[in-house]
Design a protein around this motif. Sequence first.
Motif, PDB file in Angstrom:
ATOM      1  N   LEU A 108      -4.203   0.449   8.648  1.00 31.58           N
ATOM      2  CA  LEU A 108      -4.705  -0.605   7.751  1.00 31.58           C
ATOM      3  C   LEU A 108      -5.214  -1.806   8.547  1.00 31.58           C
ATOM      4  CD1 LEU A 108      -2.301  -1.078   4.713  1.00 31.58           C
ATOM      5  CD2 LEU A 108      -4.759  -0.873   4.610  1.00 31.58           C
ATOM      6  N   ARG A 133      -8.487   0.343   2.906  1.00 34.05           N
ATOM      7  CA  ARG A 133      -7.316   0.976   2.309  1.00 34.05           C
ATOM      8  C   ARG A 133      -7.464   2.497   2.177  1.00 34.05           C
ATOM      9  NH1 ARG A 133      -7.876  -2.467  -1.810  1.00 34.05           N
ATOM     10  NH2 ARG A 133      -6.931  -4.463  -1.462  1.00 34.05           N
ATOM     11  N   GLN A 150       0.840  -1.206   0.000  1.00 31.97           N
ATOM     12  CA  GLN A 150       0.000   0.000   0.000  1.00 31.97           C
ATOM     13  C   GLN A 150       0.876   1.257   0.000  1.00 31.97           C
ATOM     14  OE1 GLN A 150      -3.323   0.064  -0.221  1.00 31.97           O
ATOM     15  NE2 GLN A 150      -3.549   2.274   0.001  1.00 31.97           N
ATOM     16  N   GLU A 201      -5.333   5.244   4.174  1.00 27.69           N
ATOM     17  CA  GLU A 201      -4.480   6.178   3.436  1.00 27.69           C
ATOM     18  C   GLU A 201      -4.833   7.628   3.775  1.00 27.69           C
ATOM     19  OE1 GLU A 201      -1.416   6.828   1.621  1.00 27.69           O
ATOM     20  OE2 GLU A 201      -2.036   5.006   0.610  1.00 27.69           O
TER      21      GLU A 201
END
Lengths: 153, 192
Positions: free
Chosen positions: B40, B46, A44, B50
């Motif tokens: 996370l 996600r 990620q 973020e």
Amino acid sequence: MKIRKEAEMENEAESMLTSSQEMRDLAEALSLYRSAIQHVAEKQAARPLAMDRKPAPSFRMRLVMVPALAAALAVAVIVPAVSHLHGHRGITAAKVVDVTPQTPTTTVAQVDDTQLMNQIDSDLTEDVPDALQPLADMGDQTATAKSSETEKK
Amino acid sequence: MEEIAGTELAIERKEQAVLELADFDEVVRVYRPRILRFLLSSLTDRDAAETLTQECFLKAWNARAQFRGDSSLSTWLTRIAVNLMRDHLRSRSLRFWQKTRGAALDVMDISDWVPDGRTTPEGAALARDQVALVWKAVDELSAQQRSVFVLRFVDEMELEEIAETIGMNLSTVKSHLYRALAILRERMGGKK
């Protein structure tokens, strides 16, 4: 008595062994979980920042659907209201629209070319208005002078 | 004498932490993976992870003048992340959107993960099954239990540090961790 104590001790030892085995399994599972999460987080983190990416499909849908629904609702409310208020005006306007096509463009096309030329010619040779007569005379004079000169030549 | 040395060491650590914050680009580079990992595994979303990671660093940047180095930079940043996550979970509208989230983290995300020391495909599959079990169990935990669990077993924080980060007393942290582990053991087929 002795046998019972021994059995109890055996049971205890067995449960301890089981629990230590269970603990080991648990510890291993937790270690694997940590490793997997780190892997996912690294993946990620390697991606470009969220601001640079396109929003999620659901979010995109919301972005499109909300204004579209609002616009449809506005049209559904405003259009009938406006048409109701300006009903009469609308009718007259429609009448005007109905009348305008009666000035046919085809009639212009139907006018004969020679007729049109004659009309233009007659317009040009029309009598000069009184106020412009001196200018017309001057024009005549220069015209006659020029013609006599050419005759002399 | 020892007391003076200890105080000097503490002052030095504080100064070092404040200095570390001066180079903010480096702070982001070093701590972003850690904050992202925590968010996370706590949120399993996600996009939210973020976004909150970015918000965390934005908040840290805005509040950098207030950082005195009383805790480590890592603890300070994690505390900001925990607070942001709490706000995020409290927000009703976000909770609604969570249901329709499109970027949910899934156990399938580890399909390309190769566990250390598992060379055979069977071993790797077994490891993935174990992770999937933990994953599901963690998903069932309450937000506080999950935070404590993740900070302990993913970020490998000490219990005192977790207490300081989350703003709980030590016994509450222990209690949350105990319950989280009990659920995990149960899901893994052990005793409660």
